[in-house]
Design a protein around this motif. Structure first.
Motif, mmCIF file in Angstrom:
data_model
loop_
_atom_site.group_PDB
_atom_site.id
_atom_site.type_symbol
_atom_site.label_atom_id
_atom_site.label_comp_id
_atom_site.label_asym_id
_atom_site.label_seq_id
_atom_site.Cartn_x
_atom_site.Cartn_y
_atom_site.Cartn_z
ATOM 1 N N GLU A 8 -64.654 37.457 36.961
ATOM 2 C CA GLU A 8 -64.808 38.692 36.566
ATOM 3 C C GLU A 8 -65.079 38.778 34.998
ATOM 4 O O GLU A 8 -65.409 39.625 34.240
ATOM 5 N N LEU A 9 -65.088 37.606 34.307
ATOM 6 C CA LEU A 9 -65.326 37.485 32.967
ATOM 7 C C LEU A 9 -66.557 37.770 32.507
ATOM 8 O O LEU A 9 -67.712 37.358 33.068
ATOM 9 N N GLY A 16 -54.924 43.634 26.726
ATOM 10 C CA GLY A 16 -53.995 42.839 27.407
ATOM 11 C C GLY A 16 -53.923 42.931 29.091
ATOM 12 O O GLY A 16 -52.936 42.712 29.576
ATOM 13 N N ASN A 17 -55.082 43.399 29.526
ATOM 14 C CA ASN A 17 -55.169 43.469 31.137
ATOM 15 C C ASN A 17 -55.845 42.023 31.547
ATOM 16 O O ASN A 17 -56.534 41.458 31.017
ATOM 17 N N GLU A 18 -55.157 41.503 32.899
ATOM 18 C CA GLU A 18 -55.578 40.364 32.997
ATOM 19 C C GLU A 18 -56.858 40.531 33.963
ATOM 20 O O GLU A 18 -57.064 41.416 34.589
ATOM 21 N N VAL A 19 -57.717 39.644 33.713
ATOM 22 C CA VAL A 19 -58.958 39.508 34.299
ATOM 23 C C VAL A 19 -59.358 38.252 34.899
ATOM 24 O O VAL A 19 -59.148 37.307 34.677
ATOM 25 N N GLU A 51 -64.626 38.660 24.312
ATOM 26 C CA GLU A 51 -63.542 37.782 23.914
ATOM 27 C C GLU A 51 -62.302 37.885 24.748
ATOM 28 O O GLU A 51 -62.024 38.912 24.960
ATOM 29 N N TYR A 52 -61.684 36.738 25.100
ATOM 30 C CA TYR A 52 -60.596 37.077 26.099
ATOM 31 C C TYR A 52 -59.447 35.833 25.495
ATOM 32 O O TYR A 52 -59.682 34.871 24.652
ATOM 33 N N THR A 53 -58.267 36.387 25.783
ATOM 34 C CA THR A 53 -57.018 35.480 25.574
ATOM 35 C C THR A 53 -56.615 34.617 26.769
ATOM 36 O O THR A 53 -56.716 35.106 27.751
ATOM 37 N N LYS A 102 -54.935 31.974 33.332
ATOM 38 C CA LYS A 102 -54.772 33.408 33.106
ATOM 39 C C LYS A 102 -55.739 33.809 32.178
ATOM 40 O O LYS A 102 -55.836 33.206 30.886
ATOM 41 N N TYR A 103 -56.419 34.941 32.183
ATOM 42 C CA TYR A 103 -57.257 35.472 31.208
ATOM 43 C C TYR A 103 -57.124 37.059 30.876
ATOM 44 O O TYR A 103 -56.794 37.614 31.892
#
Length: 453
Positions: free
Chosen positions: A344-345, A337-340, A350-352, A331-332
């Motif tokens: 679609e990155l 805090g929105n899921e991507v 920068e992503y968690t 999960k990204y």
């Protein structure tokens, strides 16, 4: 001669009937005449007035008309009744209400409350069934209103067999007879210390007087009551199990050799001393069934985080893990805090990164954190920056020792330049050396010529 009047006069006055009143009664098993109980007379009912009756339904909170078979003069069951009285002859008959005459319909409510039985104790001798005490013995209750059920440890009726059930504990429960459930209510009272008197009690029948006293034995214990799911049958072992004293049964009542579990969930097994075995437990002093509960829990994974050569967080499996290797679903999440979705990155952002258990494994697997607590998602401490696309992205890819390509290119270029410089220096040195040697040879030749002259 006697005088005979030529005419007579008389007057028929209006019949006045006092209006009915609300009434509350208690079930007595005999039936009530609600006409009389509401203040009217059964002799006048049907002559001067009629009645329509509705009964209250607590479940639907509505008043429903009773059937034609309902007899208002002999109501046998507890309940709430609404009665509407209507005059048959409104010209000659009136209701008298608060001193005034009226011909309108009159309504009253009649409630027959349930007969309340309060259990205030049990009496009897040790090793035998007990008898109930009601309302502290102040009233007698007809036995038809209640029944006492006696069952053994397996729930079988033992009303006629408990007397010879040696070293067996039975359950005795009092409840309202099914026939009178509508009309009678049984509740538990309290003793002098305020403790509730139980509606269910137990009693234990002692040793068979025709045999030696039963030998007391210790109950076996489960070594573990919880094991993780493996996909195969798991055995739950007992400590101190002696099959010569008792037998093991599963939840369906089948005799089994061992306690097993496979799918995630709770299981039960039962250890029973057969009735013809002269043994009893040393803690309960009877042959009561010993129940054991154990559970196959979900496989637990503590995610181990690392990074790929490209710098992307990677969820790995802990050392010793033997389950499937495709459990994780990545999960990204963006900075808000929105899921991507992964496709679609965006480059350079920068992503968690986190992982959850795939849906096909959700019933058998769960993730835990470092403290062993179950978590829905495990996050990487390292944030993920999506590499640039095109030539820039290609140049920023990481290779040997984690260095990006452009750094390696600079290193290689520097090495090439150093090599070229080294070669130039070597060539120049060799040329200089050769030139020096030639000059020395020429000088030596000239010196030789001078000596010869």
């Amino acid at each position: 001669a006697n005088y005979v009047p030529e005419s007579y006069e008389w007057r028929i006055s209006t019949k006045l009937i006092n209006t009915p009143e609300n009434v509350v009664l208690t079930y007595n098993g005999n039936g009530y005449d609600l006409v009389v109980k509401s203040g009217l007379t059964s002799e006048e009912y049907g002559i001067y007035y009629t009645a329509s009756v509705s009964e209250y339904d607590e479940e639907s909170n509505t008043w429903n008309a009773v059937g034609s078979e309902f007899d208002i003069t002999n109501v046998e069951h507890a309940g709430k009744y609404r009665i509407v009285y209507n005059l048959i002859d409104t010209t000659n008959v009136k209701w008298l209400k608060n001193g005034n005459q009226t011909q309108s319909a009159q309504t009253c409510d009649a409630e027959i409350e349930k007969l309340l039985i309060i259990l205030t104790g049990w009496e009897g001798i040790e090793g035998e069934r007990k008898s109930p005490i009601f309302n502290n013995g102040e009233i007698s209750v007809e036995e038809k209103y209640y029944e006492i059920r006696i069952t053994d440890g397996e729930g079988n009726d033992a009303s006629n067999s408990w007397m010879t059930g040696w070293n067996t504990t039975y359950t005795e429960r009092i409840e309202v007879s099914q026939e009178y459930e509508r009309d009678v209510e049984l509740i538990a009272g309290r003793d002098s210390e305020g403790n509730e008197i139980p509606l269910t009690i137990t009693f234990t029948v002692g040793d068979d007087p025709t045999l030696p006293p039963a030998t007391e034995i210790e109950k076996p214990k489960l070594k573990e009551t919880e094991k993780e799911y493996t996909g195969s049958e798991i055995e739950f072992e007992f400590e101190g199990y002696e099959s010569k004293y008792y037998k093991l049964y599963d939840e369906d009542g089948n005799e089994v050799e061992k306690a097993y579990g496979k799918e995630v969930g709770k299981y039960k097994v039962y250890v029973r001393i057969p009735s013809n075995y002269n043994y009893k437990w040393n803690d309960t002093h009877d042959k009561s069934e010993a129940e054991y509960e154990y559970e196959v829990v979900k496989r637990r994974i503590a995610v181990v985080w690392g990074t790929t050569d490209e710098g992307k967080p990677e969820a790995k499996y802990p050392e010793g893990y033997t389950g499937p290797r495709d459990v994780y679903e990545y999960k990204y999440y963006d900075s808000e805090g929105n899921e991507v979705p992964e496709l679609e990155l965006e480059s350079g952002k920068e992503y968690t990164v986190g992982v959850v258990v795939k849906s096909e494994y959700a019933g058998t697997t769960e993730l835990i954190d470092e403290e062993g607590k179950v978590v829905e998602i495990s996050y990487s401490e390292e944030r993920y920056v999506v590499p640039e696309g095109g030539l820039i992205g290609f140049m920023k890819q990481k290779f040997l020792f984690g260095l990006e390509l452009w750094m390696w290119l600079l290193i290689i270029l520097a090495i090439i330049l150093l090599l070229i410089l080294l070669i130039v220096l070597i060539v120049r040195h060799r040329k200089k050396k050769a030139k020096k040697a030639a000059l020395e040879a020429k000088a030596a030749a000239e010196e030789k010529e001078r000596e010869e002259e």
